[in-house]
Design an enzyme around this catalytic site. Structure first.
Site, PDB file in Angstrom:
ATOM      1  N   ARG A 177      28.983 -21.073  11.815  1.00 38.19           N
ATOM      2  CA  ARG A 177      29.202 -19.855  12.608  1.00 38.19           C
ATOM      3  C   ARG A 177      30.700 -19.620  12.785  1.00 38.19           C
ATOM      4  NH1 ARG A 177      24.596 -17.771  13.795  1.00 38.19           N
ATOM      5  NH2 ARG A 177      22.779 -19.119  13.914  1.00 38.19           N
ATOM      6  N   ASP A 178      31.100 -18.346  12.656  1.00 41.79           N
ATOM      7  CA  ASP A 178      32.496 -17.958  12.851  1.00 41.79           C
ATOM      8  C   ASP A 178      32.843 -18.101  14.330  1.00 41.79           C
ATOM      9  OD1 ASP A 178      34.858 -16.080  13.293  1.00 41.79           O
ATOM     10  OD2 ASP A 178      34.620 -15.932  11.133  1.00 41.79           O
ATOM     11  N   ILE A 179      34.043 -18.605  14.633  1.00 45.03           N
ATOM     12  CA  ILE A 179      34.433 -18.791  16.034  1.00 45.03           C
ATOM     13  C   ILE A 179      34.838 -17.486  16.715  1.00 45.03           C
ATOM     14  CG2 ILE A 179      35.094 -21.204  15.731  1.00 45.03           C
ATOM     15  CD1 ILE A 179      38.047 -20.241  15.760  1.00 45.03           C
TER      16      ILE A 179
ATOM     17  N   ASN B 128      37.543 -11.902   1.186  1.00 44.47           N
ATOM     18  CA  ASN B 128      38.899 -11.372   1.131  1.00 44.47           C
ATOM     19  C   ASN B 128      39.737 -12.234   0.186  1.00 44.47           C
ATOM     20  OD1 ASN B 128      38.198  -9.522   3.181  1.00 44.47           O
ATOM     21  ND2 ASN B 128      38.649 -11.044   4.744  1.00 44.47           N
TER      22      ASN B 128
ATOM     23  N   GLU C 142      42.888 -14.679   5.324  1.00 43.45           N
ATOM     24  CA  GLU C 142      43.574 -15.461   6.349  1.00 43.45           C
ATOM     25  C   GLU C 142      43.602 -16.953   6.033  1.00 43.45           C
ATOM     26  OE1 GLU C 142      42.037 -14.553  10.219  1.00 43.45           O
ATOM     27  OE2 GLU C 142      42.292 -12.405   9.939  1.00 43.45           O
ATOM     28  N   VAL C 143      42.542 -17.453   5.401  1.00 46.97           N
ATOM     29  CA  VAL C 143      42.464 -18.878   5.074  1.00 46.97           C
ATOM     30  C   VAL C 143      42.444 -19.008   3.554  1.00 46.97           C
ATOM     31  CG1 VAL C 143      41.123 -21.003   5.311  1.00 46.97           C
ATOM     32  CG2 VAL C 143      41.191 -19.358   7.204  1.00 46.97           C
TER      33      VAL C 143
ATOM     34  N   HIS D 154      35.845 -18.226   0.579  1.00 45.41           N
ATOM     35  CA  HIS D 154      34.722 -18.180   1.514  1.00 45.41           C
ATOM     36  C   HIS D 154      34.157 -16.771   1.564  1.00 45.41           C
ATOM     37  CE1 HIS D 154      38.284 -17.061   3.883  1.00 45.41           C
ATOM     38  NE2 HIS D 154      37.469 -16.420   4.707  1.00 45.41           N
TER      39      HIS D 154
END
Length: 124
Positions: A34-36, A96, A104-105, A109
């Site tokens: 789950r995304d934080i 992305n 961002e990372v 993903h």
């Protein structure tokens, strides 16, 4: 193209067990959690276990087994979450890449988003 993978990125640290997650699925090829900072009622990240920077890197550098295993993991997440079109109202996948893609990372993903109407993909 040559890709430079940074093993200090947050997803690499998650894969090493240094940072806990709310795991949804964990198999040989992928980890889903789950995304934080969720952007929809359901917001799950699915990451391959290999060191790939983005979709291009994954598609050209991963083995056929890794690619198939990752795709099946994404499908399993949507099935378990009951958002796939057969059992729910659908979902959106987002991956992305790079600066203009707002990645961002630097670890490949996909975001699985669902649980409400998500609106247009891009806004002018």
């Amino acid at each position: 193209m040559t890709y430079s993978y940074d093993p200090r990125n947050i997803f690499a640290r998650i894969l090493r067990g240094e940072i806990p997650t709310k795991t949804v699925l964990d198999n040989e090829y992928a980890l889903a959690f789950r995304d934080i900072a969720p952007k929809a009622p359901l917001h799950i990240l699915v990451i391959p276990k290999g060191p790939y920077v983005n979709a291009d890197h994954f598609a050209t550098g991963a083995s056929d087994a890794e690619i198939a295993g990752f795709a099946k993991a994404v499908a399993e997440v949507t099935r378990q979450s009951r958002v796939n079109p057969d059992g729910g109202k659908g979902y959106r996948l987002i991956a992305n890449a790079g600066e203009h893609g707002l990645q961002e990372v630097p670890h490949y993903h996909v975001h699985v988003l669902a649980g409400r109407h998500l609106g247009p993909l891009l806004v002018d």
